[in-house]
Design an enzyme around this catalytic site. Sequence first.
Site, PDB file in Angstrom:
ATOM      1  N   HIS A 143      -4.816  -9.450   3.516  1.00  0.00           N
ATOM      2  CA  HIS A 143      -4.034  -9.346   4.453  1.00  0.00           C
ATOM      3  C   HIS A 143      -4.363  -9.554   5.731  1.00  0.00           C
ATOM      4  O   HIS A 143      -4.458 -10.908   6.346  1.00  0.00           O
ATOM      5  CB  HIS A 143      -3.613  -8.121   4.406  1.00  0.00           C
ATOM      6  CG  HIS A 143      -3.447  -6.728   4.988  1.00  0.00           C
ATOM      7  ND1 HIS A 143      -3.525  -5.884   5.294  1.00  0.00           N
ATOM      8  CD2 HIS A 143      -5.232  -6.157   4.312  1.00  0.00           C
ATOM      9  CE1 HIS A 143      -4.226  -4.844   5.406  1.00  0.00           C
ATOM     10  NE2 HIS A 143      -5.032  -4.676   4.499  1.00  0.00           N
ATOM     11  N   ARG A 144      -5.662  -8.910   6.093  1.00  0.00           N
ATOM     12  CA  ARG A 144      -6.243  -9.227   7.701  1.00  0.00           C
ATOM     13  C   ARG A 144      -6.809 -10.962   8.042  1.00  0.00           C
ATOM     14  O   ARG A 144      -6.789 -11.255   9.148  1.00  0.00           O
ATOM     15  CB  ARG A 144      -7.693  -7.913   7.768  1.00  0.00           C
ATOM     16  CG  ARG A 144      -6.792  -7.378   8.185  1.00  0.00           C
ATOM     17  CD  ARG A 144      -6.702  -5.479   8.721  1.00  0.00           C
ATOM     18  NE  ARG A 144      -5.999  -4.694   8.702  1.00  0.00           N
ATOM     19  CZ  ARG A 144      -4.675  -3.946   8.683  1.00  0.00           C
ATOM     20  NH1 ARG A 144      -4.036  -4.887   9.749  1.00  0.00           N
ATOM     21  NH2 ARG A 144      -4.423  -2.669   8.610  1.00  0.00           N
ATOM     22  N   ASP A 181     -10.357  -2.842  12.016  1.00  0.00           N
ATOM     23  CA  ASP A 181      -8.852  -3.092  11.406  1.00  0.00           C
ATOM     24  C   ASP A 181      -9.568  -4.516  12.281  1.00  0.00           C
ATOM     25  O   ASP A 181      -8.366  -5.353  12.172  1.00  0.00           O
ATOM     26  CB  ASP A 181      -8.348  -2.452  10.755  1.00  0.00           C
ATOM     27  CG  ASP A 181      -8.207  -2.361   9.554  1.00  0.00           C
ATOM     28  OD1 ASP A 181      -9.016  -2.524   9.462  1.00  0.00           O
ATOM     29  OD2 ASP A 181      -7.662  -1.171   9.361  1.00  0.00           O
ATOM     30  N   GLY A 209      -6.433   0.700  -0.271  1.00  0.00           N
ATOM     31  CA  GLY A 209      -7.853   2.259  -0.391  1.00  0.00           C
ATOM     32  C   GLY A 209      -7.593   2.741   0.462  1.00  0.00           C
ATOM     33  O   GLY A 209      -8.016   4.530  -0.403  1.00  0.00           O
ATOM     34  N   ASN A 246      -4.295  -2.367  -4.570  1.00  0.00           N
ATOM     35  CA  ASN A 246      -5.790  -2.565  -3.871  1.00  0.00           C
ATOM     36  C   ASN A 246      -5.702  -1.965  -2.370  1.00  0.00           C
ATOM     37  O   ASN A 246      -6.255  -2.095  -1.204  1.00  0.00           O
ATOM     38  CB  ASN A 246      -6.615  -4.242  -3.317  1.00  0.00           C
ATOM     39  CG  ASN A 246      -7.534  -4.228  -2.643  1.00  0.00           C
ATOM     40  OD1 ASN A 246      -8.677  -3.188  -3.096  1.00  0.00           O
ATOM     41  ND2 ASN A 246      -7.628  -5.029  -2.410  1.00  0.00           N
ATOM     42  N   LYS A 277       0.656  -5.843   2.383  1.00  0.00           N
ATOM     43  CA  LYS A 277       0.264  -5.434   2.151  1.00  0.00           C
ATOM     44  C   LYS A 277      -0.001  -4.421   3.204  1.00  0.00           C
ATOM     45  O   LYS A 277       0.182  -2.903   3.054  1.00  0.00           O
ATOM     46  CB  LYS A 277      -1.902  -5.431   2.124  1.00  0.00           C
ATOM     47  CG  LYS A 277      -2.331  -4.419   1.975  1.00  0.00           C
ATOM     48  CD  LYS A 277      -4.045  -4.384   2.113  1.00  0.00           C
ATOM     49  CE  LYS A 277      -5.181  -3.694   1.621  1.00  0.00           C
ATOM     50  NZ  LYS A 277      -5.086  -2.054  -0.286  1.00  0.00           N
ATOM     51  N   ASP A 294       1.036  -1.539  -0.026  1.00  0.00           N
ATOM     52  CA  ASP A 294       0.210   0.157   0.079  1.00  0.00           C
ATOM     53  C   ASP A 294       0.857   1.138   0.074  1.00  0.00           C
ATOM     54  O   ASP A 294       0.386   1.889  -1.272  1.00  0.00           O
ATOM     55  CB  ASP A 294      -0.786  -0.322   0.964  1.00  0.00           C
ATOM     56  CG  ASP A 294      -2.642  -0.680   0.888  1.00  0.00           C
ATOM     57  OD1 ASP A 294      -2.632  -2.350   0.054  1.00  0.00           O
ATOM     58  OD2 ASP A 294      -3.354  -0.260   1.764  1.00  0.00           O
ATOM     59  N   GLN A 330     -12.590   6.562   5.607  1.00  0.00           N
ATOM     60  CA  GLN A 330     -11.638   7.557   4.426  1.00  0.00           C
ATOM     61  C   GLN A 330     -11.918   8.544   4.097  1.00  0.00           C
ATOM     62  O   GLN A 330     -10.850   9.277   3.493  1.00  0.00           O
ATOM     63  CB  GLN A 330     -11.129   6.578   3.464  1.00  0.00           C
ATOM     64  CG  GLN A 330     -10.148   4.965   4.900  1.00  0.00           C
ATOM     65  CD  GLN A 330      -9.661   3.861   4.294  1.00  0.00           C
ATOM     66  OE1 GLN A 330     -10.097   4.124   2.877  1.00  0.00           O
ATOM     67  NE2 GLN A 330      -9.177   3.166   4.522  1.00  0.00           N
ATOM     68  N   GLU A 338     -11.085  -4.578   1.709  1.00  0.00           N
ATOM     69  CA  GLU A 338     -10.295  -5.374   1.040  1.00  0.00           C
ATOM     70  C   GLU A 338     -11.421  -6.300   0.276  1.00  0.00           C
ATOM     71  O   GLU A 338     -11.238  -7.005  -1.484  1.00  0.00           O
ATOM     72  CB  GLU A 338      -9.134  -5.722   1.248  1.00  0.00           C
ATOM     73  CG  GLU A 338      -8.325  -4.623   1.251  1.00  0.00           C
ATOM     74  CD  GLU A 338      -7.739  -4.231   2.508  1.00  0.00           C
ATOM     75  OE1 GLU A 338      -6.945  -3.251   3.002  1.00  0.00           O
ATOM     76  OE2 GLU A 338      -9.123  -3.969   2.894  1.00  0.00           O
TER      77      GLU A 338
END
Length: 422
Positions: free
Chosen positions: A375-376, A298, A98, A96, A401, A54, A173, A326
């Site tokens: 990723h999470r 997150d 964001g 990707n 990421k 990112d 965001q 994502e």
Amino acid sequence: MSSTSAIARITPAAGPLSGRVTLPGSKSVTNRALLVAALARGKSRLSGILRSDDTHHMMVALRAMGVEIEEIDATTLIVTGTGSLLAPDGPLFLGNAGTAVRFLTAAAALVDGQVTVTGDEHMQKRPIAPLVDTLRRLGVAASSATGCPPVVIDGTGTFETGDIAVSGQLSSQYISAIMMLAAMGEDESRIRIEGGAIGAVGYLHITAAVMRAFGATVTFPRTDLIVIEPGGYVATDYHVEPDASAATYLWAAEALTGGRIDIGTSARDFNQPDAAAYVPIVAFPRMPDVIEGSQMQDAIPTLAVLAAFSETPVRFTGIGNLRVKECDRIEALRDGLTRIRSDLATVEGDDLIVHGDPKLRGAHRPARIDSYADHRIAMCFALAGLLVDGIEIEDPMCVSKTFPDYWDVLRELGVRIKIEGL
């Protein structure tokens, strides 16, 4: 064989996980600091930054818009800005990422020329229409044929200030993107949150803290109002704090295995809202019956997997925005948990209910987890593999990421991980 066809096979921990871990820098803070430093006049030194997919995309895009970025070492940059951005020669491809897509879509209003902001196939499914609509109300010519990237901005270098109305249901965001843009205006901007208040207000305070560090004046006179003064940004030296979201995986690994992992920062020293996850984590195995997740979005994947081993069911509320991350993280979590046990998780509206079962500890439950290239999702289900035999994670390298060294960190703590197919 590509990384997307790779599989990580995790062997349950043989005992408590202990050791010292150096956390990566915060992705959220790094990308905010990169943009604000790029908009400042002069040289800013950024230390402690995160090196990840990112942040790489953000740096490449800023360089394409005329910003000089000198890489001093693995975690330090010198960013030289001129107070403006130039039209790039081609589309800005942001994978990707964001934060990068949302922040640069707004910042493109400062360009005198056309900017196309786009991303990979996953990014092109993530909504951005509310931000585009807000920019139009500011007099910026912006369009998105699908309501998702790509977005085309025909900038004039200016935008309208004054009263800006945004929905409280929006992703934070979007609002952060408008906040960082607003400081570059000619007059005061007043961002009014319709509906009373924004859910993930903690992320807006991260944005405000970065902006203030670079000389901007940002106030929150009411829960539904943000006031930003004109004047732009001033170059400065800025240190990025460690990533609180990354810390949650280590805190959870401690809780699951009875270990002791030193991450060098106490939970109370983080400014990021995801650090609030520390409280329900240390309550394990008696986690709260209800966890309201709007202020630590997150961290919810970490908490959801931890809840699979809790003594009582846990309902996660306030997490509707997880559907536009994502991937649809609510469904991805339900999917992964029910692969471990068919009734382990259910979804009611936007609530996720995890029906904890301490008897899963030490069980043999072969389950191949679809990470959805998120990723999470990959990182949180690795935690299940610490206690359950048979956990496999698809596309494990998507962790690059935000936490490129994640698998190596777990190995250094004593976890046996075999990644095949790279």
